[in-house]
Design an enzyme around this catalytic site. Structure first.
Site, mmCIF file in Angstrom:
data_model
loop_
_atom_site.group_PDB
_atom_site.id
_atom_site.type_symbol
_atom_site.label_atom_id
_atom_site.label_comp_id
_atom_site.label_asym_id
_atom_site.label_seq_id
_atom_site.Cartn_x
_atom_site.Cartn_y
_atom_site.Cartn_z
ATOM 1 N N HIS A 94 106.043 57.707 27.830
ATOM 2 C CA HIS A 94 105.390 58.330 26.670
ATOM 3 C C HIS A 94 104.161 57.542 26.215
ATOM 4 O O HIS A 94 103.842 57.495 25.021
ATOM 5 C CB HIS A 94 106.373 58.503 25.507
ATOM 6 N N ASN A 103 112.234 66.031 23.223
ATOM 7 C CA ASN A 103 111.260 66.515 24.204
ATOM 8 C C ASN A 103 110.992 67.992 23.962
ATOM 9 O O ASN A 103 111.610 68.619 23.092
ATOM 10 C CB ASN A 103 111.771 66.314 25.635
#
EC number: 1.11.1.6
Length: 492
Positions: free
Chosen positions: A65, A138
């Site tokens: 990320h 997510n």
């Protein structure tokens, strides 16, 4: 203690240049030298400080990320769920809570294109009156693996080859050929929604099963789902190449420009609810993060909305230093025994301490907005102003006391120590159902993406056969089509 009382701020900038210690700088253009053309003097402290600061501007990027964008806004309760939870910020419709959100890609480095086929992170930090609640999810409702023991290996496989620094399909397909539970996730990743158009037009999911507890101590399992009011939009391959070629930061810019123009992104928050007493009634394990809960059995129930109405003031302070941890919960919300969630409880806070230091929760973006107090102090980069004489607990000289007790799950557990796979794997049913829900042209694009991946010259016949076997077990016709185009005989 007020964590902001002594916080340096650009609001207090002087009208002239200074060093970090506040000394005035009368020349920020030239180094101190012996004569106009002479060597630079080491005593030029301002030069040394300026270069030393520059040399240390970058911090370790997130191991996953790394590429992301943040925005601020609020969450508003729209439907009463006080019968399910005693969480203060969910106490009644109309209650608003400030928050910050970070959207991200997962695998590639900071600065990589935002048009790559990759899951997207969807992390929300609620600044509640009872502390911060981080819902770290997510854009897909499932994940590749169900046990955190495999997380480092999974990330290594998805990351670029350590020798060439190129992401390669043969490595990915080799690793996941050992993990058929990944099929469900691949029906999302290799689907048309595998490349979101931008961050405003994608779903979000808490992914894991969480627990809500009400005042009476009754627990319910829940799944969290974010749905954008502007709908879900994605990019097909040609579109992704065109958009990414024109602007590798298109999603970040779209989010920033939309908010700046007053076109505030909004998501509705829904929950699915399950009584833990019923968890054994199904052909899947409700705590298995590779599974979804069927909506015909567990319908989506609305509970609130999120509006992003303010851009961040500084990218480094409110994006790079922004730290999310699934361990951060508030009274009325608890974890479940989901094996992946259990490992994330430790791993996320651990990586933030490595990346930002032991006092990362003192940073403005991460600090709670409510009053708070403990004896966790000192350590690197501690800037909390403290003037207490008592730094231990309990004490008759300090009136601080325990907080009011709040309920936690009271489930009684028993069993022997063991390392094993869950009983109800059922790895193929849900992937097959999802594939069959696609239209014919969508199925064709899904197949083509798999043909492309399996055509990597370093993918062996054995690995191709395994994947064809897996997809045949999910849907016989799907396996046959892939096998036919690759000229490989299905093993079942």
């Amino acid at each position: 203690m007020d964590p902001y009382k002594f916080r340096p701020s650009s609001s207090f900038d002087s009208p002239f240049w200074t060093t970090n210690s506040g000394a005035p700088v009368w020349n920020n253009n030239s180094s101190l030298t012996v004569g106009a053309r002479g060597p630079i003097l080491l005593e030029d402290y301002h030069l040394v400080e300026k270069l030393a600061n520059f040399d240390r501007e970058r911090i370790p990027e997130r191991v996953v990320h790394a590429r992301g964008a943040s925005a601020k806004g609020f969450f508003e309760v729209t439907h009463d769920i006080s019968q399910l939870t005693c969480a203060d910020f969910l106490r009644a419709p109309g209650v608003q809570t400030p928050l910050i959100v970070r959207f991200s890609t997962v695998i590639h480095e900071r600065g990589s294109p935002e048009t790559l086929r990759d899951p997207r992170g969807f992390a929300v930090k609620f600044y509640t009156r009872e502390g911060n609640f981080d819902l770290v999810g997510n854009n897909f409702p499932v994940f590749f693996i169900r046990d955190g023991m495999k997380f480092p290996d999974m990330v290594h496989a998805l990351k670029p080859n350590p020798k060439s620094h190129i992401q390669e399909n043969w490595r990915i397909l080799d690793f996941f050929s050992h993990h058929p539970e990944s099929l469900h996730m691949f029906t999302f990743l290799f689907d048309d929604i595998g490349v979101p158009q931008d961050y405003r037009h994608m779903d979000g999911s808490g992914v894991h099963t969480y627990t809500l507890i009400n005042k009476a101590g009754k627990s319910h399992y829940v799944k969290f789902h974010w749905k954008p009011t502007c709908g879900v939009k994605s990019l097909l391959e040609d579109e992704a190449i065109r958009v990414g070629g024109a602007n590798h930061s298109h999603a970040t810019q779209d989010l920033y420009d939309s908010i700046a123009a007053g076109n505030y992104p909004e998501w509705k928050l829904f929950i699915q609810i399950m009584d833990p007493l019923h968890e054994d009634r199904f052909d899947f394990d409700p705590l298995d993060v590779t599974k979804t809960w069927p909506e015909d059995i567990f319908p989506l129930q609305p509970m609130g909305r999120m509006v992003l109405n303010k851009n961040i003031d500084n990218f480094f302070a409110e994006n790079e230093q922004l730290a999310f941890c699934p361990s951060l919960i508030v009274p009325g919300i608890y974890y479940s025994d989901d094996k992946l969630l259990q490992t994330r409880i430790f791993s996320y806070s651990d990586t933030q301490r490595h990346r930002l230091g032991p006092n990362y929760l003192q940073l403005p973006a991460n600090a709670p907005k409510c009053a708070h107090h403990n004896n966790h102090h000192e350590g690197f980069m501690n800037f909390m102003h403290r003037d207490e004489e008592v730094n231990y607990f309990p004490s008759r000289y300090d009136p601080v006391r325990h907080a009011e007790k709040h309920p936690i799950p009271s489930t009684v557990l028993s069993g022997k120590r063991e390392k094993c796979i869950i009983g109800k794997e059922n790895n193929f049913k849900q992937p097959g159902e999802r594939y069959r829900s696609f239209s014919a042209d969508r199925q064709e694009r899904f197949i083509n993406r798999w043909i492309d991946a399996l055509s990597d010259p370093r993918v062996t016949h054995e690995i191709r056969s395994i994947w064809i076997s897996y997809w045949s077990q999910a849907d016989k016709s799907l396996g046959q089509k892939i096998a036919s185009r690759l000229n490989v005989r299905p093993s079942i």
